[in-house]
Design a protein around this motif. Structure first.
Motif, PDB file in Angstrom:
ATOM      1  N   GLU A 267      21.510  -4.454  -4.946  1.00  0.00           N
ATOM      2  CA  GLU A 267      22.844  -4.056  -4.509  1.00  0.00           C
ATOM      3  C   GLU A 267      22.910  -4.113  -2.983  1.00  0.00           C
ATOM      4  N   PRO A 268      23.691  -5.049  -2.422  1.00  0.00           N
ATOM      5  CA  PRO A 268      23.789  -5.167  -0.959  1.00  0.00           C
ATOM      6  C   PRO A 268      24.270  -3.876  -0.309  1.00  0.00           C
ATOM      7  N   GLY A 269      23.728  -3.591   0.875  1.00  0.00           N
ATOM      8  CA  GLY A 269      24.145  -2.421   1.641  1.00  0.00           C
ATOM      9  C   GLY A 269      23.403  -1.141   1.324  1.00  0.00           C
ATOM     10  N   ARG A 270      22.551  -1.143   0.331  1.00  0.00           N
ATOM     11  CA  ARG A 270      21.808   0.074  -0.036  1.00  0.00           C
ATOM     12  C   ARG A 270      20.803   0.418   1.061  1.00  0.00           C
ATOM     13  N   LEU A 271      20.413   1.683   1.089  1.00  0.00           N
ATOM     14  CA  LEU A 271      19.394   2.161   2.023  1.00  0.00           C
ATOM     15  C   LEU A 271      18.173   2.603   1.249  1.00  0.00           C
ATOM     16  N   ARG A 272      17.036   2.549   1.892  1.00  0.00           N
ATOM     17  CA  ARG A 272      15.794   3.049   1.312  1.00  0.00           C
ATOM     18  C   ARG A 272      15.317   4.179   2.212  1.00  0.00           C
ATOM     19  N   GLY A 273      15.114   5.331   1.609  1.00  0.00           N
ATOM     20  CA  GLY A 273      14.635   6.487   2.353  1.00  0.00           C
ATOM     21  C   GLY A 273      13.184   6.755   2.023  1.00  0.00           C
ATOM     22  N   ARG A 274      12.486   7.288   2.998  1.00  0.00           N
ATOM     23  CA  ARG A 274      11.085   7.646   2.778  1.00  0.00           C
ATOM     24  C   ARG A 274      10.752   8.907   3.550  1.00  0.00           C
ATOM     25  N   ARG A 275       9.894   9.676   2.944  1.00  0.00           N
ATOM     26  CA  ARG A 275       9.427  10.909   3.582  1.00  0.00           C
ATOM     27  C   ARG A 275       7.941  11.039   3.300  1.00  0.00           C
ATOM     28  N   ARG A 276       7.173  11.041   4.353  1.00  0.00           N
ATOM     29  CA  ARG A 276       5.726  11.243   4.202  1.00  0.00           C
ATOM     30  C   ARG A 276       5.463  12.702   3.871  1.00  0.00           C
ATOM     31  N   VAL A 277       4.559  12.946   2.946  1.00  0.00           N
ATOM     32  CA  VAL A 277       4.254  14.334   2.589  1.00  0.00           C
ATOM     33  C   VAL A 277       2.860  14.731   3.015  1.00  0.00           C
ATOM     34  N   SER A 278       1.987  13.792   3.276  1.00  0.00           N
ATOM     35  CA  SER A 278       0.625  14.156   3.659  1.00  0.00           C
ATOM     36  C   SER A 278       0.619  14.924   4.972  1.00  0.00           C
ATOM     37  N   GLU A 279       1.524  14.547   5.915  1.00  0.00           N
ATOM     38  CA  GLU A 279       1.613  15.267   7.182  1.00  0.00           C
ATOM     39  C   GLU A 279       2.088  16.692   6.957  1.00  0.00           C
ATOM     40  N   ASP A 280       3.057  16.871   6.054  1.00  0.00           N
ATOM     41  CA  ASP A 280       3.536  18.210   5.735  1.00  0.00           C
ATOM     42  C   ASP A 280       2.407  19.043   5.152  1.00  0.00           C
ATOM     43  N   ARG A 281       1.611  18.428   4.278  1.00  0.00           N
ATOM     44  CA  ARG A 281       0.501  19.130   3.630  1.00  0.00           C
ATOM     45  C   ARG A 281      -0.507  19.565   4.685  1.00  0.00           C
ATOM     46  N   ASP A 282      -0.786  18.697   5.690  1.00  0.00           N
ATOM     47  CA  ASP A 282      -1.728  19.036   6.746  1.00  0.00           C
ATOM     48  C   ASP A 282      -1.238  20.214   7.578  1.00  0.00           C
ATOM     49  N   ARG A 283       0.078  20.231   7.855  1.00  0.00           N
ATOM     50  CA  ARG A 283       0.626  21.348   8.641  1.00  0.00           C
ATOM     51  C   ARG A 283       0.528  22.651   7.877  1.00  0.00           C
ATOM     52  N   GLU A 284       0.761  22.586   6.570  1.00  0.00           N
ATOM     53  CA  GLU A 284       0.751  23.813   5.772  1.00  0.00           C
ATOM     54  C   GLU A 284      -0.662  24.310   5.496  1.00  0.00           C
ATOM     55  N   ASN A 285      -1.650  23.404   5.452  1.00  0.00           N
ATOM     56  CA  ASN A 285      -3.026  23.774   5.095  1.00  0.00           C
ATOM     57  C   ASN A 285      -3.999  23.270   6.167  1.00  0.00           C
TER      58      ASN A 285
END
Length: 168
Positions: free
Chosen positions: A144-162
């Motif tokens: 589908e033309p015009g769509r966006l792809r989003g991404r969110r890294r979670v390993s960095e969040d995990r490192d901050r929390e632990n």
């Protein structure tokens, strides 16, 4: 979920709604919510996500009705992909969609094998995903033309929390 922005913390949900892992008994409710939002889904894919623990529901506590749903897939072992998320029209704008995506991200953060959460979406939802810390880029290979792809890294969040678990 037409551009809905709301709290990403399920504790900010209305008291009448709970977000939880979908059960096999929720399959029809999930399909109905996704169908009402005119999202293309197949019942086998929904069933597989439910069986794999990768589907979430927002449930109206008083009636147990499914008022929102999120279906995720694992296209790669280290990636959780938000394949579909929808909220019944009458419940939109209350943070339910945000809470569903945030719950999927938190689950990914607890899974040491997952380092990335992704989604493909219409540009009018860019603010919704940006509010949940997703970076958006054009989905150049989308059907589908015009769509966006989003991404969110979670390993960095995990490192901050632990920080003690990083081995620094």
């Amino acid at each position: 979920m037409s551009g809905e922005r709301g709290p990403a913390d399920p504790t900010d949900l209305p008291d009448s709604v709970a977000v939880e892992t979908a059960s096999p008994d929720d399959r029809l409710g999930v399909l109905r919510v996704l169908d009402a939002a005119m999202l293309e889904t197949d019942s086998e894919g929904v069933a597989a996500a439910i069986d794999g623990g990768d589907a979430l529901v927002a449930r109206f506590k008083r009636t147990d009705a499914v008022v929102g749903a999120l279906v995720a897939t694992r296209p790669e072992p280290d990636r959780l992909h938000v394949d579909a998320v929808a909220v019944r029209r009458a419940r939109r704008g209350r943070g339910i969609g945000s809470a569903l995506v945030a719950a999927a991200v938190r689950r990914a953060e607890r899974d040491a094998g997952v380092g990335l959460v992704t989604a493909e979406f219409d540009p009018k939802l860019e603010g919704f995903y940006a509010g949940l810390d997703f970076e958006a880029v054009p989905a150049t290979d989308s059907d589908e033309p015009g769509r966006l792809r989003g991404r969110r890294r979670v390993s960095e969040d995990r490192d901050r929390e632990n920080p003690d678990e990083r081995g620094d």
